[in-house]
Scaffold this motif. Structure first.
Motif, mmCIF file in Angstrom:
data_model
loop_
_atom_site.group_PDB
_atom_site.id
_atom_site.type_symbol
_atom_site.label_atom_id
_atom_site.label_comp_id
_atom_site.label_asym_id
_atom_site.label_seq_id
_atom_site.Cartn_x
_atom_site.Cartn_y
_atom_site.Cartn_z
ATOM 1 N N PRO A 93 0.815 -1.213 0.000
ATOM 2 C CA PRO A 93 0.000 0.000 0.000
ATOM 3 C C PRO A 93 0.853 1.270 0.000
ATOM 4 O O PRO A 93 1.818 1.394 0.755
ATOM 5 C CB PRO A 93 -0.798 -0.123 1.309
ATOM 6 N N ALA A 94 0.492 2.205 -0.883
ATOM 7 C CA ALA A 94 1.184 3.497 -0.931
ATOM 8 C C ALA A 94 0.626 4.400 0.170
ATOM 9 O O ALA A 94 -0.562 4.379 0.488
ATOM 10 C CB ALA A 94 0.996 4.145 -2.303
ATOM 11 N N VAL A 95 1.489 5.210 0.740
ATOM 12 C CA VAL A 95 1.125 6.054 1.876
ATOM 13 C C VAL A 95 1.393 7.514 1.528
ATOM 14 O O VAL A 95 2.451 7.856 0.982
ATOM 15 C CB VAL A 95 1.918 5.662 3.135
ATOM 16 N N TYR A 120 3.624 14.531 1.953
ATOM 17 C CA TYR A 120 4.748 13.630 1.672
ATOM 18 C C TYR A 120 4.225 12.414 0.919
ATOM 19 O O TYR A 120 3.267 11.747 1.346
ATOM 20 C CB TYR A 120 5.422 13.178 2.970
ATOM 21 N N THR A 121 4.855 12.122 -0.205
ATOM 22 C CA THR A 121 4.507 10.963 -1.024
ATOM 23 C C THR A 121 5.765 10.136 -1.276
ATOM 24 O O THR A 121 6.872 10.551 -0.957
ATOM 25 C CB THR A 121 3.900 11.393 -2.364
ATOM 26 N N GLY A 122 5.552 8.953 -1.867
ATOM 27 C CA GLY A 122 6.694 8.063 -2.132
ATOM 28 C C GLY A 122 6.994 7.144 -0.961
ATOM 29 O O GLY A 122 8.135 6.706 -0.792
ATOM 30 N N LEU A 123 5.984 6.823 -0.179
ATOM 31 C CA LEU A 123 6.158 5.955 0.987
ATOM 32 C C LEU A 123 5.345 4.680 0.807
ATOM 33 O O LEU A 123 4.320 4.663 0.131
ATOM 34 C CB LEU A 123 5.722 6.671 2.267
ATOM 35 N N ARG A 124 5.807 3.622 1.451
ATOM 36 C CA ARG A 124 5.109 2.342 1.435
ATOM 37 C C ARG A 124 4.856 1.877 2.875
ATOM 38 O O ARG A 124 5.693 2.061 3.754
ATOM 39 C CB ARG A 124 5.926 1.277 0.693
ATOM 40 N N PHE A 125 3.697 1.291 3.055
ATOM 41 C CA PHE A 125 3.296 0.851 4.397
ATOM 42 C C PHE A 125 3.862 -0.536 4.706
ATOM 43 O O PHE A 125 3.810 -1.439 3.871
ATOM 44 C CB PHE A 125 1.767 0.820 4.490
ATOM 45 N N VAL A 126 4.384 -0.695 5.930
ATOM 46 C CA VAL A 126 4.882 -1.997 6.389
ATOM 47 C C VAL A 126 3.967 -2.561 7.470
ATOM 48 O O VAL A 126 3.406 -3.647 7.327
ATOM 49 C CB VAL A 126 6.332 -1.894 6.903
ATOM 50 N N ALA A 141 9.641 4.288 -1.254
ATOM 51 C CA ALA A 141 9.252 3.393 -2.343
ATOM 52 C C ALA A 141 10.453 2.751 -3.023
ATOM 53 O O ALA A 141 10.345 1.637 -3.555
ATOM 54 C CB ALA A 141 8.417 4.157 -3.367
ATOM 55 N N ASP A 142 11.610 3.415 -3.018
ATOM 56 C CA ASP A 142 12.811 2.864 -3.648
ATOM 57 C C ASP A 142 13.804 2.360 -2.610
ATOM 58 O O ASP A 142 15.022 2.369 -2.837
ATOM 59 C CB ASP A 142 13.468 3.920 -4.541
ATOM 60 N N TRP A 143 13.305 1.918 -1.473
ATOM 61 C CA TRP A 143 14.194 1.484 -0.389
ATOM 62 C C TRP A 143 15.046 0.312 -0.825
ATOM 63 O O TRP A 143 14.601 -0.586 -1.559
ATOM 64 C CB TRP A 143 13.372 1.073 0.823
ATOM 65 N N PRO A 178 -4.005 1.531 -2.736
ATOM 66 C CA PRO A 178 -3.571 0.179 -3.083
ATOM 67 C C PRO A 178 -2.274 0.179 -3.863
ATOM 68 O O PRO A 178 -1.995 1.099 -4.653
ATOM 69 C CB PRO A 178 -4.729 -0.355 -3.937
ATOM 70 N N GLY A 179 -1.463 -0.838 -3.665
ATOM 71 C CA GLY A 179 -0.242 -0.981 -4.421
ATOM 72 C C GLY A 179 -0.504 -1.540 -5.805
ATOM 73 O O GLY A 179 -1.625 -1.895 -6.146
ATOM 74 N N ARG A 180 0.535 -1.648 -6.585
ATOM 75 C CA ARG A 180 0.387 -2.166 -7.941
ATOM 76 C C ARG A 180 0.294 -3.677 -7.912
ATOM 77 O O ARG A 180 0.865 -4.337 -7.081
ATOM 78 C CB ARG A 180 1.582 -1.742 -8.798
#
Length: 326
Positions: A249-251, A281-287, A299-301, A323-325
């Motif tokens: 999921p994008a955050v 702030y964009t470009g984050l992903r949920f863990v 997102a590019d971690w 939602p993620g891709r």
């Protein structure tokens, strides 16, 4: 006349005696039934207490092991991203729930090995009891004893230094526990065949202590192997997660003040008049979310270049998910 009265009294006495005898028999029969019911009830209560005394400690031990394996897997999983699991404040329930992933495969494997060992023991015991083909059994036991001793030596060696050849995963605990177990069983078979199958004997103290030490070593080796498996599983799960970040999921985070997240996270100033939040702030992903803390990744971690972000739940910013891709 008197003789008739005498006969009548005798008949009356016999009838009353018969009634008393039958009544006494019925009382004894009912008393015996009550005694049987009481005895059966006492046996049932005793059996229930015995089973409870066996199951209760096992349940405690199983819960403690589940907590440990869940903690081990979670610790290695978060450590892969560069943070300690204590920062997220996981609860005991969280660790117990996460332990299922780490316990299913070891539990199935241990049960399968147990079934195989029971089958081997049944065949071996039948051969020893019939005293047919004991020579083959003794030869096999000697071979297994030597092989088990050699494997156990390798397991002890790997505790202090690396072997000169490559070893598979979990070789150290498997060699230590498996080697000592098969060696002890082969020794028992040799002792049993040497003394005779029908010989009833009391085990000497040294033999009892030896078997107890073997059981403890096997238990420690199993604990070692399961802990190593849980740690490796946590690392593997984190590696898979990092490879598929785009599917997570994008955050988007809206904040009243600048959070200075840096890295590859995009910061945008919100210039809309009257807006509560001043930064986006964009470009984050949920863990995950635990104890009111968001665990996020850019997102590019990557493990070589990337930071993990932990945000406390606060009214100063809002978190949105997409939602993620895939």
């Amino acid at each position: 006349m008197s003789s008739r009265n005498t006969v009548g009294r005798r008949q009356t006495s016999k009838l009353s005696h018969g009634f008393r005898t039958s009544a006494t028999g019925r009382l004894r029969s009912s008393s015996g039934k009550r005694d049987v019911k009481t005895a059966s009830g006492a046996d049932l209560s005793h059996s229930v207490l015995q089973w409870f005394a066996i199951i209760a400690p096992l349940t405690t031990v199983a819960t403690a092991l589940a907590f440990w394996f869940g903690w081990t897997m979670t610790a290695t999983r978060t450590a892969y991203f560069g943070i300690d699991q204590s920062i997220l404040g996981y609860s005991t329930v969280d660790y117990l729930l996460r332990s299922a992933d780490a316990l299913i495969v070891p539990a199935i494997f241990i049960l399968l090995i147990t079934v195989v060992c029971v089958g081997i023991h049944a065949v071996t015991a039948a051969i020893i009891r019939r005293e047919v083909g004991l020579g083959y059994v003794q030869i096999g036991a000697v071979f297994v004893l030597l092989a088990g001793t050699f494997v156990t030596s390798l397991g002890v060696w790997t505790m202090f230094e690396d072997l000169p050849f490559a070893t598979p995963f979990l070789f150290e605990p498997s060699a230590l526990g498996g080697g000592i177990a098969v060696s002890a069983y082969a020794f028992w078979v040799l002792r049993r065949t040497a003394l005779g199958a029908n010989t009833v004997r009391r085990l000497p103290m040294w033999e009892k202590l030896g078997y107890v030490a073997v059981v403890l070593l096997v238990v420690v080796a199993l604990f070692w192997a399961c802990s190593s498996y849980a740690g490796a599983l946590g690392t593997g799960r984190s590696r898979e997660y990092a490879q598929d970040l785009e599917r997570r999921p994008a955050v988007t985070v809206y904040s009243m003040q600048s959070l200075a997240l840096g890295s590859s996270v995009t910061e945008e100033k919100i210039s809309t008049p009257g807006s509560k939040y001043g930064f986006k702030y964009t470009g984050l992903r949920f863990v995950t979310l635990s104890s009111g803390k968001y665990f996020l990744l850019p997102a590019d971690w990557s493990r070589s270049a990337g930071v993990a972000i932990v945000l406390d739940e606060s009214s100063e910013y809002r978190v949105e998910f997409e939602p993620g891709r895939g």
